[in-house]
Structure formats: C-alpha cells, structure tokens
Design a protein around this motif. Structure first.
Motif, PDB file in Angstrom:
ATOM      1  N   VAL A   1       0.842  -1.198   0.000  1.00  0.00           N
ATOM      2  CA  VAL A   1       0.000   0.000   0.000  1.00  0.00           C
ATOM      3  C   VAL A   1       0.876   1.247   0.000  1.00  0.00           C
ATOM      4  N   LYS A   2       1.937   1.223   0.819  1.00  0.00           N
ATOM      5  CA  LYS A   2       2.847   2.371   0.858  1.00  0.00           C
ATOM      6  C   LYS A   2       3.516   2.579  -0.500  1.00  0.00           C
ATOM      7  N   MET A   3       3.912   1.473  -1.121  1.00  0.00           N
ATOM      8  CA  MET A   3       4.556   1.574  -2.422  1.00  0.00           C
ATOM      9  C   MET A   3       3.572   2.093  -3.464  1.00  0.00           C
ATOM     10  N   LEU A   4       2.336   1.644  -3.395  1.00  0.00           N
ATOM     11  CA  LEU A   4       1.309   2.107  -4.323  1.00  0.00           C
ATOM     12  C   LEU A   4       1.037   3.599  -4.129  1.00  0.00           C
ATOM     13  N   LEU A   5       0.940   4.044  -2.876  1.00  0.00           N
ATOM     14  CA  LEU A   5       0.729   5.463  -2.600  1.00  0.00           C
ATOM     15  C   LEU A   5       1.917   6.307  -3.063  1.00  0.00           C
ATOM     16  N   SER A   6       3.107   5.784  -2.883  1.00  0.00           N
ATOM     17  CA  SER A   6       4.302   6.489  -3.341  1.00  0.00           C
ATOM     18  C   SER A   6       4.302   6.631  -4.863  1.00  0.00           C
TER      19      SER A   6
ATOM     20  N   ALA B   1       1.757   9.260  -5.823  1.00  0.00           N
ATOM     21  CA  ALA B   1       2.283  10.595  -5.534  1.00  0.00           C
ATOM     22  C   ALA B   1       3.327  11.008  -6.581  1.00  0.00           C
ATOM     23  N   LEU B   2       4.177  10.080  -6.973  1.00  0.00           N
ATOM     24  CA  LEU B   2       5.206  10.366  -7.967  1.00  0.00           C
ATOM     25  C   LEU B   2       4.581  10.705  -9.319  1.00  0.00           C
ATOM     26  N   LEU B   3       3.593   9.916  -9.728  1.00  0.00           N
ATOM     27  CA  LEU B   3       2.919  10.182 -11.000  1.00  0.00           C
ATOM     28  C   LEU B   3       2.168  11.507 -10.966  1.00  0.00           C
TER      29      LEU B   3
END
Length: 133
Positions: free
Chosen positions: A5-10, A13-15
């Motif tokens: 989930v953290k990786m998906l949120l990151s 945010a990056l996109l």
C-alpha cells in the motif's frame, strides 16, 4: 500488505507530481515565442493559399523576431493595415497579431529582452540554412 500500500501510494504521488510538473503554465516568454511563430507560419500559409484575395499580395511582409525591438512597430503596422478586411483568414491573423502586441507591451513587458533594434532585419530576415534530409 502494508508495504504494498505504501509503495502504491508512493507511486501515485510520484505520478501526480510528474503530471503537475508537465502541466505548468507557459512563461510569458514561451507564450510570446510560440504565438510569434504561429503568426509567421499563418502568414506564410495565407500568402501561398489560392483562395485568398489579391489584396493579400500587397500586405507588408510579416516576419516576427521577438528579440528585435522593431517587432512592436511591425505588429502595429500590420494590424493597422487598411486593406483586405473581407478576408476572414487575415482578420483572424490580425487579431492574433493584436494579441501578441498586447501581451508584449503589457503582460510581458518586464520579462522580454530585446537583443537588437535593427528594423531592416525584419524586412529581409536571414533564414537558417535548410539541412539536407
């Protein structure tokens, strides 16, 4: 599950940051530069079009270099040219030229740097050489 989930949120945010960066509004300079190129190209097309009135042939030459201070007088003269009012394409072109003039003297006045005031350079511009393909 939590690291995913953290990786998906990151990633989201990056996109989002990348989209915002590419959607930045144009600068005054970039707007003036693109509009001057658009006007110059439209003028060339108007001159070569077979459907235009013969009065278009009598128009003053329209080559715009936004780094040349004389471009302001060139735009004023072009917009004020009294002939060809019935040619729709020319009316649209004059409106774009009027907009460019207004942007240059009002909104971008402090952002623009004129490198020359050689008015004859706008009459017979030195075009870059055509590269062989």
């Amino acid at each position: 599950k939590l690291p995913t989930v953290k990786m998906l949120l990151s990633l989201i945010a990056l996109l989002s940051a990348a989209l915002l960066a590419s959607a930045a509004p144009p600068t005054c300079y970039s707007r003036v530069l693109s509009l001057s190129k658009e006007i110059t190209e439209s003028f060339k097309e108007l001159q070569t079009s077979k459907a235009v009135d013969s009065c278009v042939e009598t128009l003053p030459r329209l080559y715009l270099d936004i780094h040349n201070y004389c471009v302001l007088a060139k735009l004023r003269d072009f917009v004020a040219y009294p002939r060809c009012e019935r040619v729709l394409e020319l009316s649209e072109l004059k409106e774009k030229a009027r907009s460019l003039y207004t942007i240059m003297i009002s909104y971008c006045r402090r952002d623009l740097v004129f490198l020359t005031d050689d008015c004859s350079a706008l009459e017979s511009p030195v075009l870059p050489p055509i590269e062989p393909s």
